[in-house]
Design a protein around this motif. Structure first.
Motif, PDB file in Angstrom:
ATOM      1  N   ASN A   1       0.829  -1.203   0.000  1.00 33.88           N
ATOM      2  CA  ASN A   1       0.000   0.000   0.000  1.00 33.88           C
ATOM      3  C   ASN A   1       0.865   1.256   0.000  1.00 33.88           C
ATOM      4  OD1 ASN A   1      -2.673  -1.065   0.074  1.00 33.88           O
ATOM      5  ND2 ASN A   1      -2.342  -1.667   2.199  1.00 33.88           N
TER       6      ASN A   1
ATOM      7  N   SER B   1      -4.472   3.006   4.738  1.00 37.97           N
ATOM      8  CA  SER B   1      -4.887   1.608   4.735  1.00 37.97           C
ATOM      9  C   SER B   1      -5.398   1.196   6.110  1.00 37.97           C
ATOM     10  CB  SER B   1      -3.704   0.712   4.341  1.00 37.97           C
ATOM     11  OG  SER B   1      -4.029  -0.651   4.507  1.00 37.97           O
TER      12      SER B   1
ATOM     13  N   ARG C   1       1.338  -0.169   5.368  1.00 44.29           N
ATOM     14  CA  ARG C   1       1.500   1.141   4.748  1.00 44.29           C
ATOM     15  C   ARG C   1       2.958   1.442   4.415  1.00 44.29           C
ATOM     16  NH1 ARG C   1      -1.963   3.886   9.610  1.00 44.29           N
ATOM     17  NH2 ARG C   1      -3.947   2.833   9.206  1.00 44.29           N
TER      18      ARG C   1
ATOM     19  N   SER D   1      -6.781   3.934  -1.039  1.00 39.75           N
ATOM     20  CA  SER D   1      -7.383   3.059  -0.039  1.00 39.75           C
ATOM     21  C   SER D   1      -8.855   2.815  -0.355  1.00 39.75           C
ATOM     22  CB  SER D   1      -7.257   3.663   1.360  1.00 39.75           C
ATOM     23  OG  SER D   1      -7.925   2.854   2.309  1.00 39.75           O
TER      24      SER D   1
END
Length: 288
Positions: A35, A40, A46, A74
């Motif tokens: 991500n 997230s 993250r 997200s």
């Protein structure tokens, strides 16, 4: 259960053409989540910089991940909107860096925007993972066809912001099958050859509906296409168990095991090592 799983693999298409490389999803593969957002739902997934993205990519590959799913938007309920240009810049920078450092990595782009998907593929990515299955960008299907890459389509109603107000179904599984039938037909007419189905656990579904989908996951066999299961640390697990995302690894492994026994070809996860071990053990058991 053993017979059903083996029959599923015999009937279902399990190969993907990724930039001229033929990848077989037997045994099933792990897709590690990367991500590029601070929004997230699971904090440990993250990454805020390209350097952190490279570190995460290395971990995914070392722990047995075959795919790396890169996203900069997200999809959790209530997440903030990300402008298309910002999403594209983050994704392209990460793809270029990871492709250079790990040329063996198979890179998936988690986006519903055609322009982001196109830029990422041109930067070195291999497939597109679209939570909206083309419904949030009317240019996506033609873009996928033009690029000639594998395409993951997920079942969802509405958008990430509205999906949890769209959980009223008369008959969930028949409606999901109709949804995929329409999408697959349209994509095949455009010449898209490699399509992966994602039932969308946690998207426009109540907790009980998610477990109904798991119970009836093999109904997707009718399409004879690969199936991706994205269950990792989701609220259907941790809310039921009275935990948070941080306490949902054991529950994730249990449901990943069930998904594999029902024929899932790809597990999309935060915890790559645990998923790779899960696949190895299930595969070892079924081959006996």
């Amino acid at each position: 259960m053993e017979t059903m799983a083996k029959d599923t693999f015999l009937n279902r298409k399990t190969t993907l053409n990724l930039g001229g490389k033929l990848v077989d999803l037997r045994p099933p593969a792990v897709m590690g989540i990367l991500n590029l957002t601070t929004d997230s739902f699971y904090s440990k997934s993250r990454t805020a910089t390209v350097e952190q993205a490279l570190e995460r990519a290395e971990i995914i590959l070392k722990e047995g991940g075959q795919f790396i799913d890169i996203g900069a938007y997200s999809s959790r309920p209530g997440a903030a909107d990300v402008p298309a240009q910002e999403e594209k810049e983050k994704v392209v920078a990460a793809v270029e860096a990871i492709a250079a450092a790990f040329p063996e990595a198979l890179l998936s782009i988690d986006t519903f925007r055609a322009e982001v998907a196109k830029a990422a593929i041109e930067a070195g990515a291999h497939l597109i993972n679209d939570i909206s299955a083309g419904s949030m960008d009317e240019a996506m299907f033609e873009t996928v066809a033009e690029l000639g890459v594998p395409y993951i389509i997920m079942h969802m109603r509405g958008t990430p912001k509205t999906m949890q107000q769209n959980t009223s179904y008369q008959h969930l599984m028949p409606e999901m099958l109709d949804y995929f039938s329409d999408k697959v037909s349209r994509l095949k007419k455009l010449g898209v050859k490699d399509i992966i189905l994602d039932p969308g656990f946690g998207f426009a579904k109540t907790l009980d509906q998610n477990y109904l989908v798991m119970q009836r996951l093999q109904e997707l066999d009718i399409f004879e296409l690969p199936v991706l299961a994205g269950l990792s640390r989701k609220s259907m697990i941790y809310k039921f168990l009275g935990e948070g995302p941080e306490g949902a690894l054991n529950g994730t492994t249990v449901l990943n095991t069930m998904a594999l026994l029902k024929g899932a070809n790809i597990l999309r996860v935060h915890d790559v090592k645990a998923a790779a071990e899960c696949i190895a053990l299930v595969h070892k058991t079924l081959e006996q």
